[in-house]
Design a protein around this motif. Structure first.
Motif, PDB file in Angstrom:
ATOM      1  N   LYS A 195      -2.622  -0.030   8.731  1.00  0.00           N
ATOM      2  CA  LYS A 195      -3.538  -0.225   7.604  1.00  0.00           C
ATOM      3  C   LYS A 195      -2.995  -1.241   6.610  1.00  0.00           C
ATOM      4  O   LYS A 195      -3.754  -1.827   5.849  1.00  0.00           O
ATOM      5  CB  LYS A 195      -3.792   1.107   6.909  1.00  0.00           C
ATOM      6  CG  LYS A 195      -4.603   2.100   7.738  1.00  0.00           C
ATOM      7  CD  LYS A 195      -4.839   3.395   6.971  1.00  0.00           C
ATOM      8  CE  LYS A 195      -5.673   4.368   7.790  1.00  0.00           C
ATOM      9  NZ  LYS A 195      -5.900   5.653   7.066  1.00  0.00           N
ATOM     10  N   HIS A 196      -1.690  -1.455   6.624  1.00  0.00           N
ATOM     11  CA  HIS A 196      -1.059  -2.451   5.755  1.00  0.00           C
ATOM     12  C   HIS A 196      -0.798  -3.760   6.499  1.00  0.00           C
ATOM     13  O   HIS A 196      -0.062  -4.615   6.003  1.00  0.00           O
ATOM     14  CB  HIS A 196       0.248  -1.896   5.200  1.00  0.00           C
ATOM     15  CG  HIS A 196       0.066  -0.775   4.219  1.00  0.00           C
ATOM     16  ND1 HIS A 196      -0.225  -0.981   2.887  1.00  0.00           N
ATOM     17  CD2 HIS A 196       0.100   0.572   4.396  1.00  0.00           C
ATOM     18  CE1 HIS A 196      -0.333   0.186   2.273  1.00  0.00           C
ATOM     19  NE2 HIS A 196      -0.147   1.139   3.164  1.00  0.00           N
TER      20      HIS A 196
ATOM     21  N   PRO B 208       4.385   4.395   3.354  1.00  0.00           N
ATOM     22  CA  PRO B 208       4.289   3.003   2.886  1.00  0.00           C
ATOM     23  C   PRO B 208       3.231   2.822   1.793  1.00  0.00           C
ATOM     24  O   PRO B 208       2.365   1.957   1.874  1.00  0.00           O
ATOM     25  CB  PRO B 208       3.931   2.251   4.168  1.00  0.00           C
ATOM     26  CG  PRO B 208       3.153   3.230   4.965  1.00  0.00           C
ATOM     27  CD  PRO B 208       3.770   4.583   4.681  1.00  0.00           C
ATOM     28  N   THR B 209       3.299   3.674   0.779  1.00  0.00           N
ATOM     29  CA  THR B 209       2.379   3.605  -0.357  1.00  0.00           C
ATOM     30  C   THR B 209       3.189   3.798  -1.636  1.00  0.00           C
ATOM     31  O   THR B 209       4.338   4.250  -1.605  1.00  0.00           O
ATOM     32  CB  THR B 209       1.302   4.703  -0.278  1.00  0.00           C
ATOM     33  OG1 THR B 209       1.915   5.987  -0.505  1.00  0.00           O
ATOM     34  CG2 THR B 209       0.606   4.698   1.080  1.00  0.00           C
TER      35      THR B 209
ATOM     36  N   LEU C  54       2.805   7.316  11.277  1.00  0.00           N
ATOM     37  CA  LEU C  54       3.442   6.099  10.781  1.00  0.00           C
ATOM     38  C   LEU C  54       2.859   4.872  11.478  1.00  0.00           C
ATOM     39  O   LEU C  54       2.624   3.832  10.834  1.00  0.00           O
ATOM     40  CB  LEU C  54       4.950   6.185  10.995  1.00  0.00           C
ATOM     41  CG  LEU C  54       5.821   5.172  10.263  1.00  0.00           C
ATOM     42  CD1 LEU C  54       5.602   5.226   8.764  1.00  0.00           C
ATOM     43  CD2 LEU C  54       7.297   5.417  10.590  1.00  0.00           C
ATOM     44  N   HIS C  55       2.627   4.980  12.774  1.00  0.00           N
ATOM     45  CA  HIS C  55       1.995   3.900  13.536  1.00  0.00           C
ATOM     46  C   HIS C  55       0.632   3.548  12.937  1.00  0.00           C
ATOM     47  O   HIS C  55       0.296   2.363  12.746  1.00  0.00           O
ATOM     48  CB  HIS C  55       1.849   4.346  14.989  1.00  0.00           C
ATOM     49  CG  HIS C  55       1.097   3.407  15.871  1.00  0.00           C
ATOM     50  ND1 HIS C  55       1.580   2.177  16.254  1.00  0.00           N
ATOM     51  CD2 HIS C  55      -0.133   3.513  16.445  1.00  0.00           C
ATOM     52  CE1 HIS C  55       0.703   1.566  17.030  1.00  0.00           C
ATOM     53  NE2 HIS C  55      -0.345   2.362  17.162  1.00  0.00           N
TER      54      HIS C  55
ATOM     55  N   PHE D 294       4.867  -6.321   2.804  1.00  0.00           N
ATOM     56  CA  PHE D 294       4.233  -5.936   4.057  1.00  0.00           C
ATOM     57  C   PHE D 294       3.956  -7.144   4.949  1.00  0.00           C
ATOM     58  O   PHE D 294       3.975  -7.025   6.176  1.00  0.00           O
ATOM     59  CB  PHE D 294       2.942  -5.157   3.790  1.00  0.00           C
ATOM     60  CG  PHE D 294       3.175  -3.778   3.256  1.00  0.00           C
ATOM     61  CD1 PHE D 294       3.684  -2.779   4.075  1.00  0.00           C
ATOM     62  CD2 PHE D 294       2.921  -3.474   1.934  1.00  0.00           C
ATOM     63  CE1 PHE D 294       3.914  -1.495   3.586  1.00  0.00           C
ATOM     64  CE2 PHE D 294       3.145  -2.199   1.430  1.00  0.00           C
ATOM     65  CZ  PHE D 294       3.647  -1.215   2.258  1.00  0.00           C
ATOM     66  N   ALA D 295       3.713  -8.284   4.350  1.00  0.00           N
ATOM     67  CA  ALA D 295       3.509  -9.484   5.160  1.00  0.00           C
ATOM     68  C   ALA D 295       4.770  -9.821   5.945  1.00  0.00           C
ATOM     69  O   ALA D 295       4.716 -10.175   7.125  1.00  0.00           O
ATOM     70  CB  ALA D 295       3.101 -10.658   4.272  1.00  0.00           C
TER      71      ALA D 295
END
Length: 268
Positions: A232-233, A164-165, A226-227, A187-188
């Motif tokens: 972090k996001h 997710p980057t 992944l968790h 991400f929100a």
């Protein structure tokens, strides 16, 4: 086709375990359902669970395993079938990365749901999604692209993940999704989706997974990674480690059902 125009024989064929139907927008692909007895062709829309198969395309096992859950909770189960050998006769991975040649498998699935909603009374706008192994690759990538369509997503033991980057291009990362897929991951919005990250405790065989040293060398390590990185996001998830189980999707179904049951009870 709508409920009032269906005869008794047709309704019987379209309740319980149904035949597989060609996707009218692209007949190379098809889908089958399990429709519980509580479903009425002129009644309220029922919640929908989409289950995406793994590399071996063993859709029948899921339809059989999930029948009791479907009947107990009034949930329609839909399984898309993305055959191997599309374009390349020896390819078995086509659907996992969403984009394959000129095919958008996320849009194929959404087309199937729209088609199904013209026959069955289902909530095709927001649905639950589960995938294990190859299906989990599809499921978490679908989450990145369409979080607003999901009531919840269960991601089981993916062998390869999309980070997710924006450091890498799709499917390794999210670096070019706007140009390549027409989507900027939100991400929100993802943070509003209940997420289950699932893996068997003994799922440590590395012979069938891609190399990704950052995410870890086993599926257990990759699910844990992944968790952590999603958190972090601002995207929280439920981490489920199934005791005593290796890379065995059917043995993880009960853990998926327990998680989904909690979500269904929270909205009733």
């Amino acid at each position: 086709m709508s409920g009032p125009h269906l005869g008794k024989t047709a309704k019987r064929m379209l309740t319980g375990k149904t035949p597989f139907f060609a996707c009218t927008d692209d007949p190379r692909f098809s889908f089958g359902l399990y429709v519980p007895k509580t479903h009425s062709f002129d009644g309220p829309r029922l919640p929908l669970l989409v289950v995406v198969h793994g590399t071996r395309r063993q859709t029948g096992g899921y339809l059989t395993h999930l029948q009791t859950f479907s009947e107990q909770h009034g949930v329609v189960i839909l399984l898309p079938l993305f055959p191997a050998g599309i374009i390349d006769p020896f390819d078995v991975h086509n659907y996992k990365n969403i984009l394959y040649h000129d095919i958008r498998f996320d849009l194929v699935l959404l087309s199937m749901l729209q088609q199904a909603a013209r026959t069955w009374r289902i909530d095709a706008e927001r649905f639950f999604l589960h995938g294990f192994s190859g299906g989990a690759q599809f499921a978490h990538r679908f989450l990145y692209l369409h979080p607003g369509r999901l009531r919840g997503v269960s991601v089981g033991a993916p062998g390869s993940i999309t980070h997710p980057t924006t450091d890498s291009a799709w499917p390794a990362g999210l670096g070019n999704t706007k140009d390549g897929l027409g989507v900027v991951p939100d991400f929100a919005e993802m943070g509003r989706v209940p997420i289950q990250l699932l893996v068997g405790e003994k799922d440590t065989d590395t012979s069938m997974i891609s190399r990704d040293e950052l995410a870890g060398t086993t599926r257990v390590e990759r699910v844990r990674y992944l968790h952590k990185v999603l958190a972090k996001h601002g995207v929280s998830s439920d981490l489920t480690i199934v005791s005593g189980v290796a890379h065995e999707g059917m043995k993880c179904v009960s853990a998926v059902e327990a998680w989904l049951k909690t979500l269904l009870e929270s909205v009733q």
